[in-house]
Design a protein around this motif. Sequence first.
Motif, short mmCIF file in Angstrom:
data_model
loop_
_atom_site.label_atom_id
_atom_site.label_comp_id
_atom_site.label_asym_id
_atom_site.label_seq_id
_atom_site.Cartn_x
_atom_site.Cartn_y
_atom_site.Cartn_z
N ALA A 1 10.68 1.04 -5.24
CA ALA A 1 11.93 0.87 -4.51
C ALA A 1 11.74 -0.05 -3.32
CB ALA A 1 12.47 2.23 -4.05
N GLY A 2 12.80 -0.83 -3.03
CA GLY A 2 12.79 -1.70 -1.87
C GLY A 2 14.13 -1.70 -1.17
N ALA A 3 14.12 -1.62 0.16
CA ALA A 3 15.32 -1.67 0.99
C ALA A 3 15.13 -2.78 2.02
CB ALA A 3 15.58 -0.33 1.67
N ASP A 4 15.98 -3.81 1.95
CA ASP A 4 15.76 -5.00 2.77
C ASP A 4 16.07 -4.80 4.24
OD1 ASP A 4 14.94 -6.36 0.53
OD2 ASP A 4 16.87 -7.33 0.17
N PHE A 5 17.24 -4.17 4.55
CA PHE A 5 17.66 -4.07 5.95
C PHE A 5 17.92 -2.62 6.38
CE2 PHE A 5 18.90 -8.39 4.75
CZ PHE A 5 18.27 -9.10 5.75
N GLY A 6 17.56 -1.66 5.55
CA GLY A 6 17.79 -0.26 5.87
C GLY A 6 16.57 0.58 5.58
N SER A 7 16.81 1.89 5.52
CA SER A 7 15.75 2.86 5.24
C SER A 7 15.90 3.39 3.82
CB SER A 7 15.82 4.02 6.24
OG SER A 7 15.61 3.58 7.57
N MET A 8 14.90 4.17 3.39
CA MET A 8 15.02 4.89 2.12
C MET A 8 14.62 6.34 2.33
SD MET A 8 11.84 3.54 -0.24
CE MET A 8 12.29 1.81 -0.10
N HIS A 9 15.46 7.22 1.77
CA HIS A 9 15.22 8.67 1.83
C HIS A 9 15.38 9.20 0.41
CE1 HIS A 9 15.51 8.68 6.27
NE2 HIS A 9 16.39 7.72 6.07
N LEU A 10 14.28 9.63 -0.19
CA LEU A 10 14.25 10.01 -1.59
C LEU A 10 13.65 11.40 -1.76
CD1 LEU A 10 12.84 6.58 -2.69
CD2 LEU A 10 15.06 7.43 -3.45
N ARG A 11 14.19 12.15 -2.71
CA ARG A 11 13.67 13.49 -3.02
C ARG A 11 13.53 13.59 -4.53
NH1 ARG A 11 13.43 18.31 -0.23
NH2 ARG A 11 14.51 17.25 1.48
N THR A 12 12.36 14.03 -4.99
CA THR A 12 12.12 14.20 -6.41
C THR A 12 11.85 15.66 -6.73
OG1 THR A 12 10.72 13.56 -8.28
CG2 THR A 12 9.69 13.62 -6.11
N VAL A 13 12.25 16.07 -7.93
CA VAL A 13 12.10 17.48 -8.30
C VAL A 13 10.76 17.76 -8.96
CG1 VAL A 13 14.57 17.82 -8.56
CG2 VAL A 13 13.23 17.12 -10.54
N GLY A 14 9.98 16.73 -9.27
CA GLY A 14 8.70 16.94 -9.95
C GLY A 14 7.65 15.97 -9.48
N ALA A 15 6.51 15.99 -10.16
CA ALA A 15 5.42 15.08 -9.81
C ALA A 15 5.86 13.63 -9.99
CB ALA A 15 4.21 15.37 -10.69
N ILE A 16 5.37 12.75 -9.13
CA ILE A 16 5.82 11.35 -9.16
C ILE A 16 4.66 10.43 -8.80
CG2 ILE A 16 6.56 11.28 -6.74
CD1 ILE A 16 9.05 9.71 -7.78
N ARG A 17 4.67 9.26 -9.44
CA ARG A 17 3.69 8.21 -9.15
C ARG A 17 4.43 6.98 -8.61
NH1 ARG A 17 -0.87 6.10 -13.32
NH2 ARG A 17 -1.82 8.00 -12.51
N ILE A 18 3.95 6.47 -7.48
CA ILE A 18 4.48 5.22 -6.94
C ILE A 18 3.81 4.08 -7.69
CG2 ILE A 18 4.90 3.86 -4.87
CD1 ILE A 18 6.16 6.71 -4.97
N THR A 19 4.61 3.20 -8.28
CA THR A 19 4.08 2.20 -9.19
C THR A 19 4.71 0.84 -8.92
OG1 THR A 19 3.64 1.76 -11.56
CG2 THR A 19 5.82 2.62 -10.97
N GLY A 20 4.33 -0.17 -9.70
CA GLY A 20 4.97 -1.49 -9.63
C GLY A 20 4.89 -2.11 -8.26
N GLN A 21 6.06 -2.41 -7.67
CA GLN A 21 6.15 -3.02 -6.35
C GLN A 21 5.99 -2.02 -5.21
OE1 GLN A 21 6.44 -6.44 -5.91
NE2 GLN A 21 6.06 -6.37 -8.12
N GLY A 22 5.79 -0.75 -5.54
CA GLY A 22 5.60 0.26 -4.52
C GLY A 22 6.89 0.63 -3.82
N LEU A 23 6.77 1.09 -2.58
CA LEU A 23 7.91 1.39 -1.73
C LEU A 23 7.82 0.46 -0.52
CD1 LEU A 23 7.87 5.31 -1.70
CD2 LEU A 23 9.00 3.78 -3.33
N ARG A 24 8.94 -0.17 -0.15
CA ARG A 24 8.86 -1.15 0.93
C ARG A 24 10.21 -1.28 1.64
NH1 ARG A 24 9.58 -3.01 -3.93
NH2 ARG A 24 10.96 -4.78 -4.34
N THR A 25 10.14 -1.47 2.94
CA THR A 25 11.32 -1.81 3.73
C THR A 25 11.00 -3.06 4.54
OG1 THR A 25 10.65 -0.38 5.58
CG2 THR A 25 12.11 0.58 3.90
N ALA A 26 12.05 -3.79 4.90
CA ALA A 26 11.84 -5.05 5.60
C ALA A 26 12.68 -5.17 6.86
CB ALA A 26 12.17 -6.22 4.67
N GLY A 27 13.49 -4.16 7.19
CA GLY A 27 14.35 -4.23 8.36
C GLY A 27 13.63 -3.94 9.65
#
Length: 228
Positions: free
Chosen positions: A65-91
């Motif tokens: 996930a990526g958020a260019d000018f804001g934040s990210m708030h995420l909740r998952t119900v199970g096990a999760i792997r951060i993959t690919g482009q990862g998690l990123r913010t730029a604001g």
Amino acid sequence: MIRSTTGSLELTAGSPSIRSSILDNTLSESPNLSTRSVISLAATDSIGGPGTAADLDIDTPMLEAGADFGSMHLRTVGAIRITGQGLRTAGAAGNIELTSDTGGIDVAAEIRAANAGNITLQTFEPLMLQKSIVSDTGNITLSGSEIQSDATADVSTGGSAGIALNASLGSISLDPASTLTAADGSISLQASRHIILSQVTTDGNVTAVALLGDIIDANDSADTRRLN
């Protein structure tokens, strides 16, 4: 809800000239997005909002996930792997917050918050660090039942921001080649069992508390050295 049995889900909000968000507008706390494959999110503004009622609820084994000018708030119900482009913010102060209610978090891709963005990862299961977690000048808080890092899992921030690692049931085990680095901020490690230290660097205070175990120097080449 958007659900796929086996396919990936990709959601994009906004364009270079339009700021848009991906938000949870449901009353239920059931997952907004669900798949047995990867979820990819991109927004020019925010993804989810702060607090349980506003965060974006997902059910997926893999996330980027990526958020260019804001934040990210995420909740998952199970096990999760951060993959690919990862998690990123730029604001200017784009926070990253990921909570897993019933499963572990595996950081298999970089997590990066720009400027004063804070990073918070929270799970009551194991937290595995395989890749770097970086904020320019924001606080980093990592919590799990136990925490384990690989050699490539450096955690760093700048300014007066701090780093906190909390293992509620087990140990904090840091690979000898991994690093915890702050500029002037504090670095805190607290574990129910042992703390196996790597390279810890800051001009601020360092606190390490192993409630029912030892604090061990993982970089002692001769023998394992207990520090308490």
